[in-house]
Write a protein that holds these residues in place. Structure first.
Motif, PDB file in Angstrom:
ATOM      1  N   UNK A   1      67.894  39.153  26.008  1.00 17.69           N
ATOM      2  CA  UNK A   1      68.476  39.861  24.880  1.00 17.69           C
ATOM      3  C   UNK A   1      69.408  38.922  24.109  1.00 17.69           C
ATOM      4  N   UNK A   2      70.173  38.137  24.823  1.00 19.52           N
ATOM      5  CA  UNK A   2      71.093  37.197  24.170  1.00 19.52           C
ATOM      6  C   UNK A   2      70.359  36.187  23.314  1.00 19.52           C
ATOM      7  N   UNK A   3      69.215  35.718  23.800  1.00 18.45           N
ATOM      8  CA  UNK A   3      68.426  34.752  23.047  1.00 18.45           C
ATOM      9  C   UNK A   3      67.876  35.376  21.761  1.00 18.45           C
ATOM     10  N   UNK A   4      67.389  36.586  21.859  1.00 17.24           N
ATOM     11  CA  UNK A   4      66.908  37.286  20.667  1.00 17.24           C
ATOM     12  C   UNK A   4      68.026  37.513  19.659  1.00 17.24           C
ATOM     13  N   UNK A   5      69.194  37.894  20.154  1.00 18.49           N
ATOM     14  CA  UNK A   5      70.338  38.106  19.272  1.00 18.49           C
ATOM     15  C   UNK A   5      70.755  36.801  18.601  1.00 18.49           C
ATOM     16  N   UNK A   6      70.697  35.697  19.351  1.00 18.67           N
ATOM     17  CA  UNK A   6      71.081  34.393  18.798  1.00 18.67           C
ATOM     18  C   UNK A   6      70.151  33.980  17.663  1.00 18.67           C
ATOM     19  N   UNK A   7      68.912  34.425  17.717  1.00 13.48           N
ATOM     20  CA  UNK A   7      67.954  34.101  16.664  1.00 13.48           C
ATOM     21  C   UNK A   7      68.033  35.112  15.524  1.00 13.48           C
ATOM     22  N   UNK A   8      68.132  36.386  15.851  1.00 15.80           N
ATOM     23  CA  UNK A   8      68.047  37.442  14.846  1.00 15.80           C
ATOM     24  C   UNK A   8      69.296  37.571  13.981  1.00 15.80           C
ATOM     25  N   UNK A   9      70.463  37.452  14.563  1.00 17.97           N
ATOM     26  CA  UNK A   9      71.702  37.698  13.805  1.00 17.97           C
ATOM     27  C   UNK A   9      71.885  36.701  12.662  1.00 17.97           C
ATOM     28  N   UNK A  10      71.735  35.397  12.874  1.00 17.72           N
ATOM     29  CA  UNK A  10      71.877  34.480  11.724  1.00 17.72           C
ATOM     30  C   UNK A  10      70.840  34.740  10.632  1.00 17.72           C
ATOM     31  N   UNK A  11      69.615  35.087  11.042  1.00 17.04           N
ATOM     32  CA  UNK A  11      68.590  35.392  10.040  1.00 17.04           C
ATOM     33  C   UNK A  11      68.929  36.656   9.265  1.00 17.04           C
ATOM     34  N   UNK A  12      69.483  37.642   9.940  1.00 19.89           N
ATOM     35  CA  UNK A  12      69.896  38.870   9.274  1.00 19.89           C
ATOM     36  C   UNK A  12      71.009  38.585   8.266  1.00 19.89           C
ATOM     37  N   UNK A  13      71.975  37.788   8.653  1.00 21.41           N
ATOM     38  CA  UNK A  13      73.093  37.456   7.762  1.00 21.41           C
ATOM     39  C   UNK A  13      72.581  36.696   6.537  1.00 21.41           C
ATOM     40  N   UNK A  14      71.657  35.755   6.753  1.00 18.38           N
ATOM     41  CA  UNK A  14      71.093  34.997   5.634  1.00 18.38           C
ATOM     42  C   UNK A  14      70.311  35.917   4.698  1.00 18.38           C
ATOM     43  N   UNK A  15      69.519  36.823   5.268  1.00 15.37           N
ATOM     44  CA  UNK A  15      68.741  37.750   4.445  1.00 15.37           C
ATOM     45  C   UNK A  15      69.654  38.673   3.651  1.00 15.37           C
ATOM     46  N   UNK A  16      70.753  39.109   4.248  1.00 22.09           N
ATOM     47  CA  UNK A  16      71.701  39.983   3.545  1.00 22.09           C
ATOM     48  C   UNK A  16      72.349  39.252   2.380  1.00 22.09           C
ATOM     49  N   UNK A  17      72.758  38.006   2.587  1.00 26.04           N
ATOM     50  CA  UNK A  17      73.379  37.229   1.514  1.00 26.04           C
ATOM     51  C   UNK A  17      72.394  36.977   0.373  1.00 26.04           C
ATOM     52  N   UNK A  18      71.140  36.698   0.731  1.00 24.67           N
ATOM     53  CA  UNK A  18      70.114  36.475  -0.290  1.00 24.67           C
ATOM     54  C   UNK A  18      69.882  37.750  -1.091  1.00 24.67           C
ATOM     55  N   UNK A  19      69.833  38.871  -0.413  1.00 30.57           N
ATOM     56  CA  UNK A  19      69.638  40.157  -1.086  1.00 30.57           C
ATOM     57  C   UNK A  19      70.809  40.467  -2.015  1.00 30.57           C
ATOM     58  N   UNK A  20      72.026  40.219  -1.570  1.00 33.11           N
ATOM     59  CA  UNK A  20      73.203  40.465  -2.404  1.00 33.11           C
ATOM     60  C   UNK A  20      73.211  39.554  -3.622  1.00 33.11           C
ATOM     61  N   UNK A  21      72.798  38.307  -3.439  1.00 32.99           N
ATOM     62  CA  UNK A  21      72.748  37.370  -4.560  1.00 32.99           C
ATOM     63  C   UNK A  21      71.729  37.826  -5.593  1.00 32.99           C
ATOM     64  N   UNK A  22      70.565  38.272  -5.148  1.00 30.64           N
ATOM     65  CA  UNK A  22      69.533  38.737  -6.075  1.00 30.64           C
ATOM     66  C   UNK A  22      69.964  40.005  -6.797  1.00 30.64           C
ATOM     67  N   UNK A  23      70.651  40.901  -6.097  1.00 27.19           N
ATOM     68  CA  UNK A  23      71.155  42.122  -6.749  1.00 27.19           C
ATOM     69  C   UNK A  23      72.182  41.759  -7.816  1.00 27.19           C
ATOM     70  N   UNK A  24      73.026  40.790  -7.528  1.00 24.33           N
ATOM     71  CA  UNK A  24      74.021  40.335  -8.499  1.00 24.33           C
ATOM     72  C   UNK A  24      73.317  39.721  -9.713  1.00 24.33           C
ATOM     73  N   UNK A  25      72.289  38.917  -9.486  1.00 30.56           N
ATOM     74  CA  UNK A  25      71.548  38.323 -10.586  1.00 30.56           C
ATOM     75  C   UNK A  25      70.899  39.405 -11.455  1.00 30.56           C
ATOM     76  N   UNK A  26      70.401  40.457 -10.826  1.00 40.78           N
ATOM     77  CA  UNK A  26      69.819  41.571 -11.575  1.00 40.78           C
ATOM     78  C   UNK A  26      70.888  42.261 -12.421  1.00 40.78           C
ATOM     79  N   UNK A  27      72.074  42.445 -11.866  1.00 40.48           N
ATOM     80  CA  UNK A  27      73.177  43.032 -12.636  1.00 40.48           C
ATOM     81  C   UNK A  27      73.535  42.154 -13.831  1.00 40.48           C
ATOM     82  N   UNK A  28      73.571  40.844 -13.617  1.00 43.42           N
ATOM     83  CA  UNK A  28      73.883  39.925 -14.716  1.00 43.42           C
ATOM     84  C   UNK A  28      72.809  39.999 -15.805  1.00 43.42           C
ATOM     85  N   UNK A  29      71.555  40.169 -15.406  1.00 40.66           N
ATOM     86  CA  UNK A  29      70.465  40.314 -16.365  1.00 40.66           C
ATOM     87  C   UNK A  29      70.647  41.592 -17.182  1.00 40.66           C
TER      88      UNK A  29
END
Length: 95
Positions: A1-29
């Protein structure tokens, strides 16, 4: 479980930041489109800056003032200049 968490959590954080950036870009548009529409309808030229009340509100171009999902704030900027977000150094800019 720890190994899966070590892989999944950073990917989740990166995906969340990317999603927030794209939403911000849409707002700017959306802000940029509203600003251009305001300029055309009111015979404004490069350098004129609309007020928040000109763009946001029930009788305006955008019903509710957009908010950056990462907590940044938007600046409308003058006609001829792209709107900006205070988190532009994190990629929150128009593409």
């Amino acid at each position: 479980i720890g190994l899966l968490a070590a892989i999944a959590i950073p990917n989740f954080i990166k995906a969340r930041k990317t999603s927030q950036k794209r939403a911000c870009q849409e707002n700017l548009t959306k802000i940029d489109g509203a600003k251009e529409q305001w300029a055309l309808e009111n015979n404004k030229t490069t350098g004129d800056t609309p007020a928040d009340t000109d763009l946001y509100g029930a009788a305006s171009y955008i019903k509710k003032e957009p908010e950056c999902p990462s907590g940044g704030t938007y600046a409308i900027e003058p006609i001829g200049t792209d709107p900006s977000c205070t988190l532009s150094d994190e990629g929150h800019v128009l593409p």
